[in-house]
Motif scaffolding. Structure first.
Motif, PDB file in Angstrom:
ATOM      1  N   ASP A   1      73.407  13.551  67.228  1.00  0.00           N
ATOM      2  CA  ASP A   1      73.809  13.569  68.640  1.00  0.00           C
ATOM      3  C   ASP A   1      72.615  13.832  69.556  1.00  0.00           C
ATOM      4  OD1 ASP A   1      76.423  13.049  67.912  1.00  0.00           O
ATOM      5  OD2 ASP A   1      77.072  15.139  68.100  1.00  0.00           O
ATOM      6  N   ALA A   2      71.701  14.699  69.131  1.00  0.00           N
ATOM      7  CA  ALA A   2      70.537  15.041  69.950  1.00  0.00           C
ATOM      8  C   ALA A   2      69.570  13.869  70.105  1.00  0.00           C
ATOM      9  CB  ALA A   2      69.816  16.240  69.350  1.00  0.00           C
ATOM     10  N   LEU A   3      69.634  12.885  69.208  1.00  0.00           N
ATOM     11  CA  LEU A   3      68.749  11.724  69.308  1.00  0.00           C
ATOM     12  C   LEU A   3      69.013  10.911  70.571  1.00  0.00           C
ATOM     13  CD1 LEU A   3      68.740  10.482  65.601  1.00  0.00           C
ATOM     14  CD2 LEU A   3      66.901  11.692  66.816  1.00  0.00           C
ATOM     15  N   ALA A   4      70.193  11.022  71.157  1.00  0.00           N
ATOM     16  CA  ALA A   4      70.494  10.305  72.399  1.00  0.00           C
ATOM     17  C   ALA A   4      69.609  10.806  73.539  1.00  0.00           C
ATOM     18  CB  ALA A   4      71.969  10.467  72.760  1.00  0.00           C
ATOM     19  N   ASP A   5      69.283  12.099  73.521  1.00  0.00           N
ATOM     20  CA  ASP A   5      68.421  12.678  74.553  1.00  0.00           C
ATOM     21  C   ASP A   5      66.943  12.565  74.209  1.00  0.00           C
ATOM     22  OD1 ASP A   5      70.495  13.598  76.274  1.00  0.00           O
ATOM     23  OD2 ASP A   5      70.846  15.263  74.896  1.00  0.00           O
ATOM     24  N   GLU A   6      66.614  12.740  72.939  1.00  0.00           N
ATOM     25  CA  GLU A   6      65.217  12.720  72.499  1.00  0.00           C
ATOM     26  C   GLU A   6      65.113  12.042  71.136  1.00  0.00           C
ATOM     27  OE1 GLU A   6      61.730  12.419  72.150  1.00  0.00           O
ATOM     28  OE2 GLU A   6      62.132  13.607  73.945  1.00  0.00           O
ATOM     29  N   PRO A   7      64.801  10.727  71.121  1.00  0.00           N
ATOM     30  CA  PRO A   7      64.753  10.010  69.844  1.00  0.00           C
ATOM     31  C   PRO A   7      63.561  10.371  68.953  1.00  0.00           C
ATOM     32  CG  PRO A   7      64.197   8.551  71.647  1.00  0.00           C
ATOM     33  CD  PRO A   7      64.617   9.842  72.262  1.00  0.00           C
ATOM     34  N   ARG A   8      62.589  11.078  69.524  1.00  0.00           N
ATOM     35  CA  ARG A   8      61.430  11.509  68.727  1.00  0.00           C
ATOM     36  C   ARG A   8      61.253  13.024  68.859  1.00  0.00           C
ATOM     37  NH1 ARG A   8      60.301   6.806  71.350  1.00  0.00           N
ATOM     38  NH2 ARG A   8      59.795   5.033  70.029  1.00  0.00           N
ATOM     39  N   PRO A   9      62.191  13.790  68.295  1.00  0.00           N
ATOM     40  CA  PRO A   9      62.121  15.250  68.429  1.00  0.00           C
ATOM     41  C   PRO A   9      60.983  15.844  67.595  1.00  0.00           C
ATOM     42  CG  PRO A   9      63.862  14.662  66.921  1.00  0.00           C
ATOM     43  CD  PRO A   9      63.336  13.372  67.493  1.00  0.00           C
ATOM     44  N   HIS A  10      60.699  17.103  67.840  1.00  0.00           N
ATOM     45  CA  HIS A  10      59.680  17.808  67.069  1.00  0.00           C
ATOM     46  C   HIS A  10      60.032  17.732  65.577  1.00  0.00           C
ATOM     47  CE1 HIS A  10      56.648  20.749  66.099  1.00  0.00           C
ATOM     48  NE2 HIS A  10      57.553  21.411  65.383  1.00  0.00           N
ATOM     49  N   GLY A  11      59.049  17.402  64.760  1.00  0.00           N
ATOM     50  CA  GLY A  11      59.257  17.344  63.318  1.00  0.00           C
ATOM     51  C   GLY A  11      59.621  15.972  62.785  1.00  0.00           C
ATOM     52  N   VAL A  12      59.894  15.024  63.666  1.00  0.00           N
ATOM     53  CA  VAL A  12      60.229  13.677  63.214  1.00  0.00           C
ATOM     54  C   VAL A  12      58.971  13.019  62.644  1.00  0.00           C
ATOM     55  CG1 VAL A  12      59.746  12.522  65.407  1.00  0.00           C
ATOM     56  CG2 VAL A  12      61.398  11.536  63.851  1.00  0.00           C
ATOM     57  N   GLU A  13      59.152  12.132  61.670  1.00  0.00           N
ATOM     58  CA  GLU A  13      58.025  11.387  61.121  1.00  0.00           C
ATOM     59  C   GLU A  13      58.370   9.917  61.030  1.00  0.00           C
ATOM     60  OE1 GLU A  13      55.900  12.716  57.758  1.00  0.00           O
ATOM     61  OE2 GLU A  13      56.098  14.824  58.296  1.00  0.00           O
ATOM     62  N   LYS A  14      57.376   9.078  61.336  1.00  0.00           N
ATOM     63  CA  LYS A  14      57.544   7.638  61.183  1.00  0.00           C
ATOM     64  C   LYS A  14      57.275   7.300  59.727  1.00  0.00           C
ATOM     65  CE  LYS A  14      56.358   3.242  63.214  1.00  0.00           C
ATOM     66  NZ  LYS A  14      56.580   2.556  61.982  1.00  0.00           N
ATOM     67  N   LEU A  15      58.117   6.452  59.154  1.00  0.00           N
ATOM     68  CA  LEU A  15      57.911   6.034  57.765  1.00  0.00           C
ATOM     69  C   LEU A  15      56.758   5.045  57.701  1.00  0.00           C
ATOM     70  CD1 LEU A  15      61.568   5.588  56.478  1.00  0.00           C
ATOM     71  CD2 LEU A  15      60.098   7.595  56.377  1.00  0.00           C
ATOM     72  N   THR A  16      55.952   5.169  56.687  1.00  0.00           N
ATOM     73  CA  THR A  16      54.799   4.299  56.510  1.00  0.00           C
ATOM     74  C   THR A  16      55.254   2.871  56.246  1.00  0.00           C
ATOM     75  OG1 THR A  16      53.652   6.161  55.531  1.00  0.00           O
ATOM     76  CG2 THR A  16      52.665   4.010  55.187  1.00  0.00           C
ATOM     77  N   ASP A  17      54.639   1.923  56.925  1.00  0.00           N
ATOM     78  CA  ASP A  17      54.876   0.489  56.713  1.00  0.00           C
ATOM     79  C   ASP A  17      56.301   0.039  57.014  1.00  0.00           C
ATOM     80  OD1 ASP A  17      52.236   0.274  55.896  1.00  0.00           O
ATOM     81  OD2 ASP A  17      52.736   0.612  53.792  1.00  0.00           O
ATOM     82  N   ARG A  18      57.057   0.813  57.782  1.00  0.00           N
ATOM     83  CA  ARG A  18      58.429   0.435  58.142  1.00  0.00           C
ATOM     84  C   ARG A  18      58.676   0.859  59.580  1.00  0.00           C
ATOM     85  NH1 ARG A  18      61.640   2.262  52.712  1.00  0.00           N
ATOM     86  NH2 ARG A  18      59.925   1.750  51.366  1.00  0.00           N
ATOM     87  N   PRO A  19      59.510   0.130  60.279  1.00  0.00           N
ATOM     88  CA  PRO A  19      59.815   0.511  61.668  1.00  0.00           C
ATOM     89  C   PRO A  19      60.940   1.545  61.731  1.00  0.00           C
ATOM     90  CG  PRO A  19      60.878  -1.554  61.163  1.00  0.00           C
ATOM     91  CD  PRO A  19      60.082  -1.165  59.927  1.00  0.00           C
ATOM     92  N   LEU A  20      60.878   2.534  60.854  1.00  0.00           N
ATOM     93  CA  LEU A  20      61.926   3.554  60.765  1.00  0.00           C
ATOM     94  C   LEU A  20      61.329   4.944  60.928  1.00  0.00           C
ATOM     95  CD1 LEU A  20      63.872   2.174  57.668  1.00  0.00           C
ATOM     96  CD2 LEU A  20      64.547   2.003  60.063  1.00  0.00           C
ATOM     97  N   TRP A  21      62.186   5.876  61.311  1.00  0.00           N
ATOM     98  CA  TRP A  21      61.818   7.275  61.494  1.00  0.00           C
ATOM     99  C   TRP A  21      62.723   8.128  60.616  1.00  0.00           C
ATOM    100  CZ3 TRP A  21      58.028   8.497  65.202  1.00  0.00           C
ATOM    101  CH2 TRP A  21      57.590   7.418  65.960  1.00  0.00           C
ATOM    102  N   ARG A  22      62.310   9.379  60.367  1.00  0.00           N
ATOM    103  CA  ARG A  22      63.167  10.263  59.584  1.00  0.00           C
ATOM    104  C   ARG A  22      63.084  11.686  60.101  1.00  0.00           C
ATOM    105  NH1 ARG A  22      60.656  14.581  57.799  1.00  0.00           N
ATOM    106  NH2 ARG A  22      58.945  14.330  56.385  1.00  0.00           N
TER     107      ARG A  22
END
Length: 89
Positions: free
Chosen positions: A33-54
């Motif tokens: 739910d919090a991703l609606a306000d901040e899609p890149r919150p503290h601690g998020v990481e982008k996956l290598t070689d993919r257009p995905l986050w975790r």
């Protein structure tokens, strides 16, 4: 305040949430739910070689894509972290 992002939770992610113990499920739902306000919150990481986050929530991972132009966050999977977590995405 900038516009919120639209959230889309794919069926595979919903099924993943249903399988999670209750003690984690609420935290995971709150994080999504919090991703609606901040899609890149503290601690998020982008996956290598993919257009995905975790995002990590205990032993679980929320995997998602961000589409800034469309103001959309698409949650593709929620699963327990194992050696194969990122291999079958």
């Amino acid at each position: 305040m900038p516009d919120k992002y639209e959230l889309q939770v794919e069926r595979q992610a919903r099924r993943g949430i249903e399988r999670i113990p209750e003690r984690y499920a609420r935290r995971i739902e709150d994080a999504i739910d919090a991703l609606a306000d901040e899609p890149r919150p503290h601690g998020v990481e982008k996956l290598t070689d993919r257009p995905l986050w975790r995002i990590r929530i205990g032993d679980y991972r929320i995997i998602y894509a961000i589409f800034d132009r469309e103001r959309l966050v698409k949650v593709t999977d929620v699963k327990r972290r194992t050696d194969r977590t990122y291999g079958d995405i």
